[in-house]
Design an enzyme around this catalytic site. Structure first.
Site, short mmCIF file in Angstrom:
data_model
loop_
_atom_site.label_atom_id
_atom_site.label_comp_id
_atom_site.label_asym_id
_atom_site.label_seq_id
_atom_site.Cartn_x
_atom_site.Cartn_y
_atom_site.Cartn_z
N ASP A 297 -124.15 68.81 71.79
CA ASP A 297 -123.69 67.60 72.48
C ASP A 297 -124.56 67.41 73.72
O ASP A 297 -125.13 68.38 74.24
CB ASP A 297 -122.21 67.69 72.88
CG ASP A 297 -121.61 66.31 73.12
OD1 ASP A 297 -121.10 65.71 72.16
OD2 ASP A 297 -121.68 65.82 74.26
N ASP A 342 -121.38 62.86 63.70
CA ASP A 342 -120.23 62.05 64.11
C ASP A 342 -120.73 61.20 65.26
O ASP A 342 -120.55 61.53 66.43
CB ASP A 342 -119.07 62.96 64.53
CG ASP A 342 -117.83 62.17 64.89
OD1 ASP A 342 -117.75 60.99 64.53
OD2 ASP A 342 -116.93 62.75 65.54
N CYS A 395 -115.96 56.57 64.02
CA CYS A 395 -114.55 56.15 64.04
C CYS A 395 -114.51 54.67 64.43
O CYS A 395 -113.72 54.25 65.27
CB CYS A 395 -113.71 57.00 64.98
SG CYS A 395 -114.30 57.09 66.68
#
Length: 469
Positions: A297, A342, A395
């Protein structure tokens, strides 16, 4: 607190939410901390009013003549949501104590005005610029999709940690704690709790001991599409809060079953004052695995927050911060069996949980995210070995972040073969019904859209690829 004082508090909280970028939940928590005179019923009533307003914000702004302040939205909610008469609303606006001041002439006129036919985006509860995207994507069912995303409260989905427990055992444990869990229909490791009343999951022993994690069923499905097995080298390229990292790690558990193995405790440990006897019974439980899971990340704080979650779950992962332009992954190029991307996105698929985010979104935000996504997935794809699997996920419910992003990737990367969703569903982490339903929802063979209306999950998108041999 009086009913009137609760309304004034809700208006104040709504103004605080509008002035910043914090989630509504965090703003409400801060308000409760600063106003300790408010009891649990008061805090619950204020929170309920705030969320009801946020879910109906577009309609309330329209009804109140374009006003977006907390007071106007609360007044509008009393009429449009609660169905109170003008006289009843005025009785709650007497200006007494901590209650709101009396209604103005303009406010009275808005409450008594004849309601014109609402524009489609207002009736659906969506930001105006999003409506055309929904129409294009969902056709005649766009309004139902919007309603399912914006109106009801989302349930609380849990993922049972296979490294420590079985679904049956956790289900029995939660029932013994007075809850009513239901099996999720698509994920074989999911349990679902009603949001009414909201359960305090983090206070449960099952959570503290790492037997469960809070994870929407849609997010679980993304993890299972990766097809991770023990012994693999796996990369979670955009780890974020670590929910999918934990789901990937669970799949890497040793094939010997569900019994975790504790590492051997050392006889002595080093401290600043020298060697001392090691404390007994303190070794963390870690499941054996011969594989390697690496989570990346760009924000170190996010990675730091994953560490205690891994420890509680009894699983392991290497955590590394990405440098500028994706630097710091050179040693993993061509090494991974699975890479999950993601990707950062607008989060529009989670608006039923965070309705405030819908009204913060701009077209420029969507454009910025789309450019970022195509760059990120191109970098992440380099980490795969020949024959490795790439899963791109968001998402988001918006086409620009989903189909448009993967179409750009496919055009620039002809060496990646699309993998049919039906093929990716071929593992034991899905229920039989899940394999059938999700195969039906797959579009273009290798692309899958999930939504509250079609799957009962948050809004997710996934596309699956295999790197050419």
């Amino acid at each position: 607190m009086t009913p009137a004082a609760r309304l004034a508090a809700a208006a104040s909280v709504l103004d605080s939410i509008a002035q910043g970028r914090q989630p509504a939940e965090a703003v409400l928590k801060a308000w409760g901390t600063e106003n300790r005179y408010a009891g649990s019923k008061d805090r619950r009533a204020v929170a309920d009013r705030v969320y009801r307003v946020l879910r109906a914000r577009g309609r309330l702004v329209w009804a109140m003549g374009g006003r977006e302040d907390g007071r106007a939205l609360v007044i509008g909610s009393l009429s449009l949501i609660d169905g109170l008469s003008l006289e009843e609303i005025e009785a709650l606006h007497m200006g007494d104590g901590y209650g709101p001041k009396p209604l103005s002439k303009q406010e009275r006129s808005r409450l008594t005005a004849t309601t014109d036919e609402l524009p489609g985006w207002v009736a659906a509860g969506l930001p105006e610029f999003v409506m055309e995207d929904f129409k294009s994507t969902y056709g005649d069912g766009w309004a139902e999709e919007a309603k399912a995303l914006m109106v009801p409260r989302a349930p609380i989905d849990l993922r049972v940690n296979a490294a420590k427990a079985t679904v049956a055992d956790v289900e029995a444990e939660l029932r013994a704690a007075g809850l009513e869990p239901q099996r999720t229909p698509w994920s074989a490791w999911g349990l679902r709790l009603s949001a009414e009343p909201p359960p305090n999951v983090q206070a449960l022993e099952a959570f503290k001991a790492g037997r469960i994690e809070i994870q929407d069923e849609g997010s679980q499905i993304i993890c299972w599409l990766a097809g991770v097995e023990p012994g693999m080298t796996v990369v979670d390229y955009c780890a974020g809060g670590g929910g999918k990292t934990l789901g990937l790690a669970m799949q890497m558990r040793a094939a010997t079953g569900l019994q975790p193995t504790a590492p051997e405790e050392p006889a002595k440990v080093w401290t600043p004052t020298g060697w001392v006897e090691a404390p007994k019974g303190k070794a963390a439980t870690v499941v054996r695995t011969d594989g390697k899971l690496v989570a990346y990340d760009v924000v170190q704080k996010r990675l730091d927050n994953i560490k205690p979650r891994l420890q509680r779950a009894g699983v392991a992962a290497e955590l590394h911060q990405l440098g500028p332009n994706g630097g710091g992954v050179e040693d993993m190029v061509g090494q991974a069996d699975v890479v999950l991307v993601d990707a950062p996105c607008t989060g529009s698929g989670t608006w039923r949980r965070r309705p405030e985010d819908a009204w913060r979104l701009t077209p420029e935000d969507v454009d910025r995210m789309q450019g970022l996504q195509t760059a990120i997935v191109a970098r992440a794809a380099k980490l795969l070995k020949p024959g490795g699997r790439l899963v791109y996920a968001t998402c988001s419910m918006l086409t620009a972040e989903n189909e448009v992003s993967v179409a750009a990737f496919e055009e620039d990367h002809p060496g990646f073969r699309p993998v049919a969703i039906a093929e990716a569903l071929n593992n034991a982490n899905f229920t039989e019904a899940g394999r059938e339903k999700l195969a039906e929802l797959a579009t273009g063979g290798h692309r899958l859209r999930l939504s509250p209306a079609t799957a009962g999950t948050d809004g997710f998108f996934a596309a699956v690829y295999e790197k050419a041999q």
